[in-house]
Design an enzyme around this catalytic site. Structure first.
Site, PDB file in Angstrom:
ATOM      1  CB  CYS A  40      23.106  69.347 105.758  1.00  0.00           C
ATOM      2  SG  CYS A  40      24.224  70.705 106.015  1.00  0.00           S
TER       3      CYS A  40
HETATM    4  O1  KQY Z   1      25.445  69.770 108.382  1.00  0.00           O
HETATM    5  C1  KQY Z   1      25.343  68.593 108.236  1.00  0.00           C
HETATM    6  N1  KQY Z   1      25.773  68.026 107.148  1.00  0.00           N
HETATM    7  C2  KQY Z   1      24.797  67.718 109.273  1.00  0.00           C
HETATM    8  C3  KQY Z   1      24.505  68.388 110.550  1.00  0.00           C
HETATM    9  C4  KQY Z   1      24.231  67.395 111.610  1.00  0.00           C
HETATM   10  C5  KQY Z   1      23.758  67.993 112.852  1.00  0.00           C
HETATM   11  C6  KQY Z   1      23.270  66.991 113.807  1.00  0.00           C
HETATM   12  N2  KQY Z   1      22.618  67.629 114.914  1.00  0.00           N
END
Ligand code: KQY
Length: 364
Positions: free
Chosen positions: A355
């Protein structure tokens, strides 16, 4: 840099698989005190370790806010480029462009970003700095930019095999917080015309308690055309069991765009990971409210790995399955060395290694 209003596929562009060669990788230096504990200092150590591994085989660009630039520059290897860019948080997978190529040229897609659900169930407000990053990054990389801001999509909600197949989840893409005005068929059409795929495999749900509304990149990922890893538990009392079993049934009865049956490799999950009281105390409130509750289950999964040119970089959780996950991934990526990163401080932010990275495909 030109802003384009056509669709990538009609121009001969498509999205390569992550396991294809990269020319670089983008990350964003963490700073949000209600996402990352202790003013993001612990997360910065994990980011720096990850960046240094990726930089062994890719040119890494790190976007840092004005006030964080000096520290990022000091903590990161000299070969890493640090550029000043404002952001609301640090999820490059979701806010950097999705890059497409025609083999010779690189272009970026600027999807709309609304913090994983906008005013319906988004995770923070405002998100306008994040929403502008894809376009700024296209400018930085001199890549013409497709304007898809009217379509809400995060990079973490899609995986492609580079041969016409895309994986996603209904929980995320059909949720009310993204594109409620579009039907499933219209969304599928958009994915096909933008990413160069002809087959979309829809899993139902993502990892239990994943605050992104079930991003695919935490539960299932391609390791090669026709092959995926699926986050798995044998514990039938874990709510994750039913979710993973449902995914397994769909995958095992699916063919990809080239007619191959999908081969599924189960990747065990770590034991459930819960945030502690002390960790919660390290997080600032958002609008006066805590962002996490002590004991809350975090969306820990080994599937959230990043495939760099020479490594597969896997989140470790201090669990007995860390080693097993690394062994499985090592056997699935024989040309790459597996590197584990202690990822609890990234996980507390709500996502993991995949992520916070966005690959830039290599072109001729
Ligand atoms: O997992 C993701 N691609 C983003 C997670 C965002 C979490 C914000 N607190």
């Amino acid at each position: 840099m030109e802003i384009l209003h056509s669709k990538p596929v009609e121009d001969g562009f498509s999205m390569p698989a992550e396991f294809s060669p990269h020319s670089g990788c983008i990350l964003i230096w963490p700073h949000r005190r209600d996402s990352w504990q202790n003013g993001a200092y612990a997360a910065r150590t994990a980011f720096a370790e990850l960046i240094s591994i990726i930089s062994r085989s890719e040119k890494v660009t790190v976007c840092a806010r004005f006030e964080d630039y000096d520290e990022a520059r000091r903590l990161l290897p000299a070969g890493v480029r640090v550029v000043e860019m404002s952001s609301d948080d640090s999820w490059a997978r979701d806010v950097a462009p999705t890059f497409v190529t025609n083999g010779k040229k690189l272009r970026g897609i600027d999807w709309g970003f609304n913090a994983w659900g906008g005013l319906y169930d988004g995770l923070y407000f405002p998100w306008d700095k994040d929403n502008k990053m894809a376009r700024k990054l296209c400018d930085l990389f001199m890549a013409d930019c497709y304007d898809l801001r009217d379509f809400i999509l995060e990079g973490g909600s899609i995986h492609t095999d580079g041969e016409g197949t895309l994986l996603t989840t209904e929980e995320c893409l059909l949720g009310k917080g993204r594109n409620p005005q579009l039907s499933r068929q219209q969304i599928e059409q958009k994915l096909c015309s933008c990413l160069g795929v002809s087959k979309v495999i829809w899993l139902k749900r993502g990892i239990y308690n994943d605050e992104t509304n079930g991003h695919i990149d935490n539960i299932c990922a391609f390791t090669a055309p026709g092959e995926v890893v699926l986050a798995w538990t044998d514990d039938k009392d874990d709510p994750q069991y039913e979710i993973s079993k449902e995914c397994l049934d769909i995958l095992e009865s699916s063919c990809d765009a080239r007619g191959r049956r999908i081969r599924v490799h189960k990747l065990p999950l770590p034991r459930p990971v819960h945030i502690t009281e002390e960790e919660c105390q390290g997080l600032d409130n958002m609008d006066g409210e805590p962002t996490r509750t002590p004991g809350e289950r975090l969306a820990a999964s080994y599937v959230n790995f990043y495939i760099s040119n020479e490594n597969v970089i896997v989140p470790f959780f201090g669990d007995e399955n860390d080693k097993k996950a690394a062994e499985i991934l090592g056997s699935l990526f024989p040309g790459r060395e597996v590197a584990g990163i202690s990822a609890r401080d990234i996980l507390i932010g709500g996502g993991n290694i995949h992520c916070i990275t966005q690959q830039i495909p290599a072109v001729e």
